[in-house]
Design an enzyme around this catalytic site. Structure first.
Site, PDB file in Angstrom:
ATOM      1  N   HIS A  99     -65.621  17.641  -3.205  1.00  0.00           N
ATOM      2  CA  HIS A  99     -64.336  18.291  -3.520  1.00  0.00           C
ATOM      3  C   HIS A  99     -64.395  19.782  -3.217  1.00  0.00           C
ATOM      4  CE1 HIS A  99     -66.829  19.181  -7.037  1.00  0.00           C
ATOM      5  NE2 HIS A  99     -65.992  20.160  -7.344  1.00  0.00           N
ATOM      6  N   ASP A 101     -62.794  23.080  -5.263  1.00  0.00           N
ATOM      7  CA  ASP A 101     -62.388  23.190  -6.661  1.00  0.00           C
ATOM      8  C   ASP A 101     -60.867  23.229  -6.836  1.00  0.00           C
ATOM      9  OD1 ASP A 101     -64.951  23.134  -7.753  1.00  0.00           O
ATOM     10  OD2 ASP A 101     -65.251  25.254  -7.297  1.00  0.00           O
ATOM     11  N   HIS A 258     -68.076  20.479  -1.882  1.00  0.00           N
ATOM     12  CA  HIS A 258     -69.401  20.395  -2.499  1.00  0.00           C
ATOM     13  C   HIS A 258     -69.443  19.228  -3.480  1.00  0.00           C
ATOM     14  CE1 HIS A 258     -67.043  22.678  -5.422  1.00  0.00           C
ATOM     15  NE2 HIS A 258     -67.894  22.271  -6.345  1.00  0.00           N
ATOM     16  N   ARG A 273     -70.807  29.209 -14.857  1.00  0.00           N
ATOM     17  CA  ARG A 273     -69.928  29.202 -13.702  1.00  0.00           C
ATOM     18  C   ARG A 273     -68.778  30.176 -13.910  1.00  0.00           C
ATOM     19  NH1 ARG A 273     -65.843  26.786 -10.949  1.00  0.00           N
ATOM     20  NH2 ARG A 273     -66.385  25.211  -9.409  1.00  0.00           N
TER      21      ARG A 273
HETATM   22  C1  SIN Z   1     -69.303  22.257  -9.755  1.00  0.00           C
HETATM   23  O1  SIN Z   1     -68.946  23.379 -10.080  1.00  0.00           O
HETATM   24  O2  SIN Z   1     -68.603  21.535  -9.056  1.00  0.00           O
HETATM   25  C2  SIN Z   1     -70.656  21.776 -10.258  1.00  0.00           C
HETATM   26  C3  SIN Z   1     -71.751  22.158  -9.330  1.00  0.00           C
HETATM   27  C4  SIN Z   1     -73.106  21.815  -9.899  1.00  0.00           C
HETATM   28  O3  SIN Z   1     -73.231  21.466 -11.072  1.00  0.00           O
HETATM   29  O4  SIN Z   1     -74.071  21.885  -9.138  1.00  0.00           O
END
Ligand code: SIN
Length: 284
Positions: A99, A101, A258, A273
Site C-alpha cells: 500500500h 499510506d 510498502h 511513526r
Molecule cells: C507501516 O507504516 O505501514 C508499517 C511499516 C512497518 O511496520 O514496517
C-alpha cells in the site's frame, strides 16, 4: 554532496551514514532532501530519536500530518507507536499488504518516517516497491492505455480485513478504528501520478486500497489491476529494509508502495511513526 549516500537497490532507496538527525546543518538538510527526491526511500543509520526529536526532524520536511483513525501516543499527538508484543501470535499486523499510506483520502499523506526502537532478532523487515521504475518499464502501448485512467481507492478493504481477517485477531499495539463511513467512500485518483520532487511519473494503486478502475466494475477491473500488482512488485523493483538498531527510515508515498512482513511471532517489535504533508494526487 557531502553526505555518505549508498544505494540500497538498483533503482530505489539509499542508506545514509555519518549524520546526526538531531542537529542537521543547512547544507546537510539540503543534501538530504536532494537524496530523498532521487532515492525516495532513505535509511539514516545510527539514529535513536526520542518522540520529540523525531517530530522536530520530521517538521524539516513539511507540516506534521495527524493520521486519521489511528490512535497516537497519549503525550505526542503526531506520533503513533507501531507495536506488536511478543505474546501476540497469529495476529494481523499494521500495513502488512502492499500500500501507499491512506491513499483513499482526498489528499493522502506524502512522507512517512519510522524510528526503530525495539527489533526482533530476525524478521520484521519492511519491503518497498519502486512505482516510478515500474511505470517506466511498461510498454508504450500499455502506457497509452493506462495513463488517462483513474482508479477508485477506499479504506473499506483494509478495514474489513483488519476487523474480520478469518482466524486472526488484530494486533493490540496499533489501535485502528474501523467502520467510519467516510473512510469507506470510494475516491478517484489518477492511476499514474506525478512525483513532484523528481518530475517522474509513478503508478498509484495497491491491493490494500484500490477497489476498481473508474467507470468499471471490480470484475472488469481485476485483470488489469492484477497484472499491475504482479508487475510493480517484481523483484527488480523492490528493496528490503532489514532493520538494524538505530535505523530511521523515511519514504515518499507518491513514489513507492510498502509492506511490513509479519514473520516475527514471539518477539516484540516497536517503532515510532510520524507522517508529513498531504497532497491531492495529480497526473501532471
Ligand atoms: C507501516 O507504516 O505501514 C508499517 C511499516 C512497518 O511496520 O514496517
Amino acid at each position: 554532496m557531502s553526505l555518505d549516500v549508498r544505494p540500497l537497490g538498483s533503482t530505489l532507496g539509499a542508506v545514509i551514514s555519518g549524520l546526526d538527525a538531531r542537529s542537521l546543518s543547512e547544507s546537510d538538510e539540503a543534501d538530504l532532501k536532494a537524496a530523498f527526491a532521487e532515492h525516495r526511500v532513505l535509511v539514516l543509520q545510527g539514529q535513536s530519536l526520542d518522540a520529540d526529536e523525531q517530530v522536530a526532524f520530521s517538521a524539516r520536511f513539511g507540516p506534521l500530518y495527524r493520521m486519521p483513525y489511528v490512535k497516537p501516543l497519549d503525550d505526542h499527538p503526531d506520533v503513533i507507536a507501531v507495536l506488536k508484543e511478543a505474546d501476540e501470535v497469529n495476529v494481523s499486523t499494521f500495513g502488512s499488504w502492499w500500500h501507499a499510506d491512506f491513499s483513499y483520502l482526498e489528499e493522502p499523506p506524502v512522507y512517512s518516517i519510522l524510528q526503530s526502537l525495539e527489533l526482533p532478532p530476525k524478521g520484521g523487515d519492511t519491503l518497498f516497491a519502486d512505482m516510478c521504475t515500474a511505470w517506466e518499464a511498461l510498454s508504450d502501448g500499455m502506457k497509452r492505455l493506462l495513463e488517462p485512467m483513474k482508479v477508485m481507492h477506499s479504506g473499506h478493504i483494509y478495514g474489513t480485513r483488519l476487523s474480520s481477517d478469518g482466524t486472526r485477531d488484530r494486533m493490540r499495539g496499533v489501535q485502528v478504528s474501523t467502520g467510519h463511513e467516510e473512510a469507506d467512500v470510494e475516491r478517484a485518483h489518477p492511476l499514474v501520478r506525478l512525483h513532484r520532487p523528481s518530475g517522474r511519473k509513478a503508478l498509484f494503486c495497491s491491493p490494500t486500497y484500490t477497489t476498481r478502475l473508474e467507470g468499471m466494475t471490480p470484475d472488469e477491473s481485476r485483470p488489469i489491476l492484477e497484472m499491475l500488482y504482479d508487475h510493480m512488485t517484481r523483484p527488480e523493483f523492490t528493496i528490503r529494509q532489514r532493520w538494524q538498531s538505530g535505523d530511521l527510515l523515511m519514504w515518499d508515498n507518491r513514489a513507492v508502495v510498502h509492506l511490513a512482513v509479519n514473520d516475527y511471532d514471539g518477539y516484540r517489535r516497536l517503532l515510532h511513526r510520524t507522517t508529513v504533508g498531504s497532497e491531492r494526487p495529480v497526473g501532471e
